[in-house]
Design an enzyme around this catalytic site. Sequence first.
Site, short mmCIF file in Angstrom:
data_model
loop_
_atom_site.label_atom_id
_atom_site.label_comp_id
_atom_site.label_asym_id
_atom_site.label_seq_id
_atom_site.Cartn_x
_atom_site.Cartn_y
_atom_site.Cartn_z
N ASP A 146 15.92 -73.46 -43.31
CA ASP A 146 16.07 -73.68 -41.87
C ASP A 146 17.31 -72.94 -41.39
OD1 ASP A 146 16.28 -74.53 -39.28
OD2 ASP A 146 16.45 -76.66 -39.74
N CYS A 153 16.07 -72.40 -32.74
CA CYS A 153 15.31 -72.65 -33.96
C CYS A 153 13.98 -71.90 -34.03
CB CYS A 153 15.08 -74.14 -34.17
SG CYS A 153 13.98 -74.94 -32.96
N HIS A 156 11.96 -79.25 -32.96
CA HIS A 156 12.66 -78.40 -33.93
C HIS A 156 11.66 -77.84 -34.93
CE1 HIS A 156 15.83 -76.70 -36.29
NE2 HIS A 156 15.42 -77.34 -37.36
#
Length: 271
Positions: free
Chosen positions: A125, A71, A110
């Site tokens: 995302d 991420c 995250h």
Amino acid sequence: MHPPIDLDAYLRRIAYRDATAPDLPTLRALVAAHAAAIPFENLDPWFGLPVDLEPAALQRKLLHDGRGGYCFEHNLLLQAALRAIGFDVSALIARVLWRQSDDAVTPQTHMLLRVELDGENWLVDVGFGSQTLTGVLRLQADIEQPTPLEPFRLVRMGDDWCMQSQLYGVWRSLYRFDLHSPPPIDLVVANHYVSTYPGSRFTTHLVAARIEGDRRLTLLDREFTVRRLGHEPERQLLRDGGEVRRVLEQRFRLRLPAHPQLYRRLHELPG
């Protein structure tokens, strides 16, 4: 001043050939192209190697070396590209709830992005692995929002927001977050934790994911899974390290690093 990015190299990497502008159609197209082209993978922490978030390192790894990342790498790269195009974009940090109860207290491990566009806020995302968001979500609670794959929605949890996706008719929580943009050092600390902590999923398992048309491809150690909307998952237990290597190279489009222990580690993966 924001870190520079080789925008032309980024657009080539994601096979994006249209004109760019800081508007919603461009944002949607970039997110879809990024999710399809650059795989999610954790080879570096799995090998015990540091994950470098410096802009030059991110570009070398994801744009030039044929690698993917997780991420922080994906979303920092996308953030730099969006800023170079002219978008107003900021980082957010989240607590992962995937496969946990909604009231679980988890660390902030995250990263996602908020984009302000024409007075409205949107979320993107490209780095959540098996449930990476392939579309762009309006920052609005309690409405089902379509994406190229599953529907997503945002719900409120007290002062926080919660990202959810719909799987087989059930809403599943992915993570919770607030709208405070963290200083960069908080992302560095979170990245260090998930890439070095002995109990982290990323140090103990081999993980990969990619979007392939209308399919989600995932790999967990030797289990390769293909998921399509409206179909049961197709799971395959790969026989040995050679099959794992072929799947990583051919289905996840990864150029594997020249690590001296690569093939031994692949052969030792649990079934």
